[in-house]
Enzyme design. Sequence first.
Site, PDB file in Angstrom:
ATOM      1  N   GLU A 129       1.105  -1.396   0.097  1.00 35.63           N
ATOM      2  CA  GLU A 129      -0.104   0.200   0.123  1.00 35.63           C
ATOM      3  C   GLU A 129       0.485   1.455   0.467  1.00 35.63           C
ATOM      4  O   GLU A 129       1.479   1.665   0.873  1.00 35.63           O
ATOM      5  CB  GLU A 129      -0.868   0.360   1.369  1.00 35.63           C
ATOM      6  CG  GLU A 129      -2.457   1.363   1.096  1.00 35.63           C
ATOM      7  CD  GLU A 129      -2.463   1.260   2.541  1.00 35.63           C
ATOM      8  OE1 GLU A 129      -2.789   1.105   3.660  1.00 35.63           O
ATOM      9  OE2 GLU A 129      -4.145   2.121   2.263  1.00 35.63           O
ATOM     10  N   HIS A 193      -5.428   6.451  -1.875  1.00 30.93           N
ATOM     11  CA  HIS A 193      -5.110   7.488  -1.657  1.00 30.93           C
ATOM     12  C   HIS A 193      -4.264   7.809  -2.983  1.00 30.93           C
ATOM     13  O   HIS A 193      -3.790   8.582  -3.058  1.00 30.93           O
ATOM     14  CB  HIS A 193      -3.685   6.723  -0.792  1.00 30.93           C
ATOM     15  CG  HIS A 193      -3.373   6.478   0.715  1.00 30.93           C
ATOM     16  ND1 HIS A 193      -4.108   6.771   1.386  1.00 30.93           N
ATOM     17  CD2 HIS A 193      -3.863   5.031   0.879  1.00 30.93           C
ATOM     18  CE1 HIS A 193      -3.563   6.340   2.825  1.00 30.93           C
ATOM     19  NE2 HIS A 193      -3.571   4.993   1.769  1.00 30.93           N
ATOM     20  N   HIS A 249     -14.363   4.478   9.950  1.00 31.68           N
ATOM     21  CA  HIS A 249     -13.865   5.541   8.711  1.00 31.68           C
ATOM     22  C   HIS A 249     -14.918   5.753   7.945  1.00 31.68           C
ATOM     23  O   HIS A 249     -14.928   7.198   7.096  1.00 31.68           O
ATOM     24  CB  HIS A 249     -13.323   4.058   8.077  1.00 31.68           C
ATOM     25  CG  HIS A 249     -12.306   3.525   8.793  1.00 31.68           C
ATOM     26  ND1 HIS A 249     -11.438   3.464   9.716  1.00 31.68           N
ATOM     27  CD2 HIS A 249     -10.600   4.122   8.039  1.00 31.68           C
ATOM     28  CE1 HIS A 249     -10.155   3.662   9.966  1.00 31.68           C
ATOM     29  NE2 HIS A 249      -9.943   3.946   9.038  1.00 31.68           N
ATOM     30  N   ASP A 272      -7.930  -3.413   7.835  1.00 28.63           N
ATOM     31  CA  ASP A 272      -7.098  -2.929   7.801  1.00 28.63           C
ATOM     32  C   ASP A 272      -6.373  -2.793   9.149  1.00 28.63           C
ATOM     33  O   ASP A 272      -6.391  -1.627   9.610  1.00 28.63           O
ATOM     34  CB  ASP A 272      -7.761  -1.318   7.116  1.00 28.63           C
ATOM     35  CG  ASP A 272      -7.324  -0.428   7.191  1.00 28.63           C
ATOM     36  OD1 ASP A 272      -6.149  -0.529   6.721  1.00 28.63           O
ATOM     37  OD2 ASP A 272      -7.085   0.759   7.388  1.00 28.63           O
ATOM     38  N   LEU A 305      -7.639   8.852  11.736  1.00 31.30           N
ATOM     39  CA  LEU A 305      -7.938   7.529  11.705  1.00 31.30           C
ATOM     40  C   LEU A 305      -6.158   7.012  11.254  1.00 31.30           C
ATOM     41  O   LEU A 305      -6.087   7.483   9.938  1.00 31.30           O
ATOM     42  CB  LEU A 305      -8.920   7.309  10.404  1.00 31.30           C
ATOM     43  CG  LEU A 305     -10.420   7.273  11.877  1.00 31.30           C
ATOM     44  CD1 LEU A 305     -11.387   7.007  10.652  1.00 31.30           C
ATOM     45  CD2 LEU A 305      -9.706   6.580  13.275  1.00 31.30           C
ATOM     46  N   ALA A 306      -5.450   5.960  12.447  1.00 31.02           N
ATOM     47  CA  ALA A 306      -4.821   5.730  11.812  1.00 31.02           C
ATOM     48  C   ALA A 306      -5.302   3.633  11.260  1.00 31.02           C
ATOM     49  O   ALA A 306      -4.736   3.185  12.040  1.00 31.02           O
ATOM     50  CB  ALA A 306      -3.430   5.609  12.695  1.00 31.02           C
ATOM     51  N   GLY A 307      -5.806   3.558  10.506  1.00 31.74           N
ATOM     52  CA  GLY A 307      -5.951   2.341  10.215  1.00 31.74           C
ATOM     53  C   GLY A 307      -7.154   2.080  11.347  1.00 31.74           C
ATOM     54  O   GLY A 307      -7.977   2.533  11.730  1.00 31.74           O
TER      55      GLY A 307
END
Length: 386
Positions: A129, A193, A249, A272, A305-307
């Site tokens: 990713e 992204h 999310h 994720d 948010l981080a995963g």
Amino acid sequence: MLLAFRNGKILTDAGIENGSSLLVRDGRIEAISGAREIVGADQTVDLDGKLLAPGFIDTQVNGGGGVLFNDDPSVEAIAAIGRAHRRFGTTGFLPTLISDDLHVVEKAILAVRDAIARGVPGVLGIHVEGPFLNHDRRGVHDASKLRVLDENAVKLLATPHGGVTMVTLAPERTTPDIIRALTAAGVIVSAGHTNATFDELQPALEAGVRGFTHLFNAMSQLGNREPGAVGAALAHDGSWLGLIVDGYHVHAETLKIALRAKRRDRFMLVSDGMPSVGADVREFRIQGRVITVADDRLVDDDGRLAGAHLDMASAVRNTVNELGVSLPDALRMASANPAEFLNLGGRMGRIAPGQRADLVLLDEELQVLRSWIGGRADPPEEAEPG
Ligand SMILES: [Zn+2]
């Protein structure tokens, strides 16, 4: 070795069947039988009325069991991540590396090759990713790691390792020719992204972009005059869309609209997942930045948010309970659909003759009781004579 499953419900291509038996020979599904009792099995598993479904396939797993793949791209880390997610029904997964230096990408690909060669349960390949992403849509990816997809990177991604290679890239940061070269080498290309416009995405889709990574998150949104990446994903019939259904999310109503906009078999659930899944971890680091677990959300110091603190069984439950998707469809979003996306549909993802016996047993609350990979149970069953 003939293994028989009886006295349960079984999700087949036709739907949830009551009272059928399943026969597994040497790790492969041989038959689904209407007979309640099976003669000649070496071992019989009494399902006790519970639901047997295809094992979950997760195309986006950054970590689990206290381990982050980026920190330690090794066979041991892949095995630990697989073990952590297996408790939640994941029988196939792609360890996922977020944007990093190419030498780390190479190390990760070699670790996946070794993990597959050594038979680490469940590992199907790798998801790279980034780092070929759009700076403006990088999310928690480290800006200093982002780079263009040059010839060396194409060569690296095309390295054969015995499994699937999936890459998430921003199509506007590369060319249709490079996407074509990756696709020709068997790499599965997913747009993510990305700040691409609808028009920019059309040649990328024609060149072989097969899916969209975490739909709605870290991509250009559906607007009135510009449909963006979200619009391109929903308008394109053939591509697969990854969904993070953790309640944080994406708003449930937004996901429901997306589900009405496109054929259901093109949606796939992803975790994720991060190191906190399957571990008592309240805080960890991604490339030096502290990530904390707050109310089942993972956030960095800026509140981004981080995963996700999410596992596949929870994703299935949320899809049924919060999005109103039928149980068979939600289960397929976690099994058959990702298998098709990965070009593995002929081997896994369904309960049908010829498929590998990757299975998950669920109770009425959709909690995981046990899983099987190639007919091997976790946790192991107590021996019961056939
Ligand atoms: Zn991402």
